[in-house]
Design a protein around this motif. Structure first.
Motif, short mmCIF file in Angstrom:
data_model
loop_
_atom_site.label_atom_id
_atom_site.label_comp_id
_atom_site.label_asym_id
_atom_site.label_seq_id
_atom_site.Cartn_x
_atom_site.Cartn_y
_atom_site.Cartn_z
N ASP A 81 0.81 -1.22 0.00
CA ASP A 81 0.00 0.00 0.00
C ASP A 81 0.85 1.27 0.00
OD1 ASP A 81 -2.66 -0.98 -0.11
OD2 ASP A 81 -2.48 -1.66 1.96
N PHE A 82 2.16 1.10 0.09
CA PHE A 82 3.08 2.24 0.07
C PHE A 82 3.82 2.34 -1.25
CE2 PHE A 82 2.30 1.51 4.51
CZ PHE A 82 2.22 2.79 5.05
N TYR A 83 3.27 1.75 -2.31
CA TYR A 83 3.84 1.96 -3.63
C TYR A 83 3.78 3.45 -3.97
CZ TYR A 83 4.21 -2.95 -5.11
OH TYR A 83 4.58 -4.25 -5.25
N ARG A 84 4.81 3.94 -4.67
CA ARG A 84 4.85 5.35 -5.06
C ARG A 84 3.73 5.66 -6.05
NH1 ARG A 84 8.01 7.25 -8.13
NH2 ARG A 84 9.08 5.44 -9.02
N GLU A 85 3.30 6.90 -6.04
CA GLU A 85 2.39 7.37 -7.08
C GLU A 85 3.20 7.56 -8.36
OE1 GLU A 85 -1.21 9.74 -5.51
OE2 GLU A 85 0.56 10.68 -4.60
N LEU A 86 2.73 6.99 -9.45
CA LEU A 86 3.50 6.95 -10.69
C LEU A 86 3.29 8.20 -11.53
CD1 LEU A 86 2.81 3.24 -11.74
CD2 LEU A 86 4.55 4.12 -10.18
N ASN A 87 4.37 8.61 -12.23
CA ASN A 87 4.21 9.68 -13.21
C ASN A 87 3.66 9.10 -14.51
OD1 ASN A 87 6.38 8.55 -14.73
ND2 ASN A 87 7.87 9.70 -13.49
N ILE A 127 -3.22 4.97 7.08
CA ILE A 127 -2.43 4.16 6.17
C ILE A 127 -3.04 4.21 4.78
CG2 ILE A 127 -1.52 1.84 5.73
CD1 ILE A 127 -0.42 3.15 8.24
N PRO A 128 -2.25 4.50 3.74
CA PRO A 128 -2.80 4.54 2.38
C PRO A 128 -3.25 3.17 1.91
CG PRO A 128 -0.42 4.63 2.30
CD PRO A 128 -0.79 4.74 3.75
N LEU A 129 -4.14 3.16 0.93
CA LEU A 129 -4.60 1.92 0.31
C LEU A 129 -4.33 2.02 -1.19
CD1 LEU A 129 -8.00 1.41 2.18
CD2 LEU A 129 -5.80 0.30 2.67
N TYR A 130 -3.78 0.96 -1.77
CA TYR A 130 -3.35 1.01 -3.17
C TYR A 130 -4.28 0.20 -4.06
CZ TYR A 130 -0.03 1.38 -7.05
OH TYR A 130 0.58 1.68 -8.24
N ASP A 131 -4.62 0.78 -5.22
CA ASP A 131 -5.45 0.12 -6.23
C ASP A 131 -4.54 -0.55 -7.25
OD1 ASP A 131 -7.12 -0.63 -8.29
OD2 ASP A 131 -8.16 1.29 -8.46
N PHE A 132 -4.44 -1.88 -7.18
CA PHE A 132 -3.52 -2.61 -8.05
C PHE A 132 -3.99 -2.65 -9.51
CE2 PHE A 132 -2.84 -4.34 -3.80
CZ PHE A 132 -1.48 -4.19 -3.68
N PRO A 139 -8.62 7.05 -2.48
CA PRO A 139 -8.90 8.18 -1.56
C PRO A 139 -9.14 7.69 -0.13
CG PRO A 139 -10.78 7.75 -2.99
CD PRO A 139 -9.65 6.93 -3.53
N GLU A 140 -9.59 6.43 0.01
CA GLU A 140 -9.82 5.88 1.34
C GLU A 140 -8.48 5.51 2.00
OE1 GLU A 140 -13.10 5.19 -1.45
OE2 GLU A 140 -11.05 4.37 -1.40
N THR A 141 -8.47 5.51 3.31
CA THR A 141 -7.30 5.10 4.08
C THR A 141 -7.72 4.17 5.21
OG1 THR A 141 -7.47 7.02 5.55
CG2 THR A 141 -6.06 7.24 3.59
N MET A 142 -6.74 3.53 5.83
CA MET A 142 -7.01 2.71 7.01
C MET A 142 -6.53 3.47 8.24
SD MET A 142 -5.81 -1.22 7.91
CE MET A 142 -4.05 -0.84 7.97
#
Length: 287
Positions: A81-87, A127-132, A139-142
């Motif tokens: 869930d801590f993957y970087r936001e991609l350009n 905690i961020p949540l990642y959309d694979f 936008p949701e978090t834990m």
């Protein structure tokens, strides 16, 4: 160390050790005065598709079962869930299967360490949540507030020194590469991405296998506990859980003794102050 039971741009990175200059220049996540009352943090590492998530869930279930009368609060956090936001360029590579999510550079260690630091200092954290599927953060978090036990899993949990230094227990799930490949094929073709088999195999050969050999496997040496065969090794998981329970019981006992000692000192101080207050300020004078 204990052992239980039987073309995209070139990405570079270095496994952080105690002697790494980049590590030594960074302050620790937890300062000595902040140690009291911090949660017990377990880092679970291992190769991709080694069953870390299942092992974490098994540990959590067993902890809650053993300590259900105490009411221990256990949370599981995924490094994924801590993957970087991609350009834009990286997003195109991700869509075509050419972006290496198994490389350390894919992880936002800065954000991950910030969250860890908040947890260690008793601050609430989201905690961020990642959309694979879409390779974006949701936008949701834990939301987490003052957990007793944190089980943090990810392929690079033992990779950075600053992260390792705050882990109370470092675990490596050691599963045969053929088993991990078979699980990844099922996951990426049916569960997570629904990719063609050929693309999954190409990604494994091009990214997963080299990253495991270059970065993940070398971090195994930092583990306190190695679990061969992962989730199948229930004996090791049971022993590990009991070890954690024993540590938590010892910490609870020490905290109780500290509290009792503080109460005793406070009571003695109050009693002394009362006695002093009752003494005649002129002393004992003849009548």
């Amino acid at each position: 160390m204990q052992i239980f039971g039987d073309a995209m741009p070139v990405q570079t990175s270095t496994l952080e050790t105690s002697a790494s200059l980049s590590s030594l220049n960074e302050p620790p996540l937890l300062f000595p005065h902040s140690g009291k009352g911090t949660p017990f943090i377990i880092g679970v590492a291992g190769g991709g598709s080694s069953g870390k998530k299942t092992v974490c869930q098994m540990i959590m279930d067993r902890l809650l079962e053993k300590d259900k009368s105490v009411g221990v609060k256990v949370v599981i956090i995924r490094m994924e869930d801590f993957y970087r936001e991609l350009n834009r360029e990286e997003m195109e590579l991700a869509k075509s299967g050419d972006y290496n999510f198994d490389h350390p550079n894919a992880v936002d260690f800065g954000l991950m360490e910030e969250c860890l630091e908040d947890i260690l200092h008793g601050r609430p954290v989201d905690i961020p949540l990642y959309d694979f599927q879409n390779h974006i953060r949701l936008p949701e978090t834990m939301h987490i507030e003052r957990p007793d036990v944190v089980i943090f899993s990810g392929i690079y949990m033992l990779y950075k020194r600053r992260v390792r230094d705050v882990l109370n227990l470092k675990v490596f799930v050691d599963v045969d590469s053929d088993v991990r490949l078979a699980r990844q094929v099922v996951r990426d073709t049916e569960e997570r991405y629904h990719k063609p088999l050929e693309q999954v195999l190409q990604y494994y050969v091009k990214h997963v296998k080299p990253s495991f050999e270059d970065f993940i496997l070398p971090s195994k040496k930092f583990a306190d506990v190695i679990i061969p065969r992962g989730q199948e090794n229930t004996v090791a998981i049971d022993l590990l859980t009991q070890h954690i329970v024993d540590i938590l019981d010892e910490r609870a006992s020490q905290a109780k003794q500290t509290l009792e000692a503080a109460v005793e000192v406070r009571t003695s101080t109050t009693s002394l102050a009362t006695q002093v207050g009752n003494v005649d300020k002129f002393g004992s004078l003849p009548q």
